[in-house]
Design an enzyme around this catalytic site. Structure first.
Site, PDB file in Angstrom:
ATOM      1  N   ASN A 198       0.829  -1.199   0.000  1.00  0.00           N
ATOM      2  CA  ASN A 198       0.000   0.000   0.000  1.00  0.00           C
ATOM      3  C   ASN A 198       0.865   1.250   0.000  1.00  0.00           C
ATOM      4  O   ASN A 198       1.584   1.522   0.960  1.00  0.00           O
ATOM      5  CB  ASN A 198      -0.917  -0.049   1.237  1.00  0.00           C
ATOM      6  N   CYS A 199       0.765   2.040  -1.064  1.00  0.00           N
ATOM      7  CA  CYS A 199       1.559   3.271  -1.157  1.00  0.00           C
ATOM      8  C   CYS A 199       1.302   4.199   0.021  1.00  0.00           C
ATOM      9  O   CYS A 199       2.212   4.830   0.537  1.00  0.00           O
ATOM     10  CB  CYS A 199       1.240   3.987  -2.469  1.00  0.00           C
ATOM     11  N   PHE A 200       0.025   4.272   0.462  1.00  0.00           N
ATOM     12  CA  PHE A 200      -0.316   5.202   1.535  1.00  0.00           C
ATOM     13  C   PHE A 200      -0.130   4.583   2.922  1.00  0.00           C
ATOM     14  O   PHE A 200      -0.474   5.190   3.924  1.00  0.00           O
ATOM     15  CB  PHE A 200      -1.735   5.739   1.350  1.00  0.00           C
ATOM     16  N   LYS A 253      -0.091  11.007   5.606  1.00  0.00           N
ATOM     17  CA  LYS A 253       0.323  11.143   4.212  1.00  0.00           C
ATOM     18  C   LYS A 253      -0.829  11.685   3.377  1.00  0.00           C
ATOM     19  O   LYS A 253      -1.903  11.089   3.322  1.00  0.00           O
ATOM     20  CB  LYS A 253       0.780   9.791   3.679  1.00  0.00           C
TER      21      LYS A 253
END
Length: 234
Positions: free
Chosen positions: A137-139, A154
């Site tokens: 998960n990027c976030f 973020k």
């Protein structure tokens, strides 16, 4: 003063949006197109995978939101998966920022920091935690290429693709994410920032910040029919 193209906001599928970004990168790389800024939204909702991201949960292939299938699309850039729902994406296509990747990230991200500050939200660069490599998960984590609030939440996750001296940098700005959907996709809770302004206000403010930061003028020009034809047949 240099002139950049500003493409008005486009709402389209993830496949189309990634095709546009890839086409703009190649056009600028081959000196057929000026540097460009654009903003866009994803419809239907989508999950974008980083170019090299091969592992992701099987159930992502059958997710739905508000009665529509969630599109699974691969970005031309790197990084981890991003859920595109309730977000606004920016893309900058430019060149001449040198070979240092992090310096280029920050040279571009500065307009985002300045613009969001004008909107009352102070942002700073993130610091990746030890679990970054294993987090799909990027976030779920923030690297030095991402922008977080002073509380560590973020707000913007960015990714970059370089070809020769040309850079495509695009990033997702979480405006009104659905916390339940996020938890369903990533099996994690989400920290939500209360962003009250409209997308139009956000785009206008960030465009002005970009003009001041890069010391440029914008030529506002939608994609032409011939450009659409090239993009959709590439």
């Amino acid at each position: 003063m240099d002139k950049w193209r500003l493409i008005p906001c486009i709402e389209a599928s993830g496949q189309v949006q990634m095709a546009i970004d890839t086409w703009l990168l190649e056009q600028h790389r081959t000196h057929h197109h000026p540097p460009t800024l654009r903003f866009y939204t994803w419809s239907p909702a989508a999950i974008s995978l980083g170019y090299h991201q091969r592992q992701f949960p099987e159930f992502w292939k059958s997710l739905t939101w508000q009665g529509q299938a969630i599109e699974l699309v691969r970005r031309p850039s790197g990084g981890r998966a991003v859920l595109h729902q309730g977000d606004l994406t920016y893309a900058v296509i430019t060149s001449g920022l040198g070979s240092n990747r992090m310096q280029a990230y920050q040279a571009i991200c500065e307009f985002l920091i300045q613009g969001w500050k004008q909107l009352g939200i102070e942002l700073q660069y993130g610091e990746a935690g030890r679990g970054y490599i294993h987090n799909p998960n990027c976030f779920g984590t923030a690297t030095g290429a991402d922008l977080v609030t002073k509380n560590g939440v973020k707000l913007i996750g960015s990714a970059q693709l370089r070809r020769d001296n040309t850079i495509l940098q695009h990033g997702s700005m979480r405006i009104k994410p659905d916390a339940k959907l996020f938890a369903q996709v990533f099996e994690q809770e989400i920290d939500v920032i209360d962003v009250e302004m409209t997308i139009e206000t956000l785009i206008n403010t960030l465009s002005k910040a970009a003009r001041e930061h890069f010391n440029i003028d914008f030529v506002v020009q939608p994609l032409t029919d011939s450009e659409w034809s090239e993009i959709l047949t590439t």
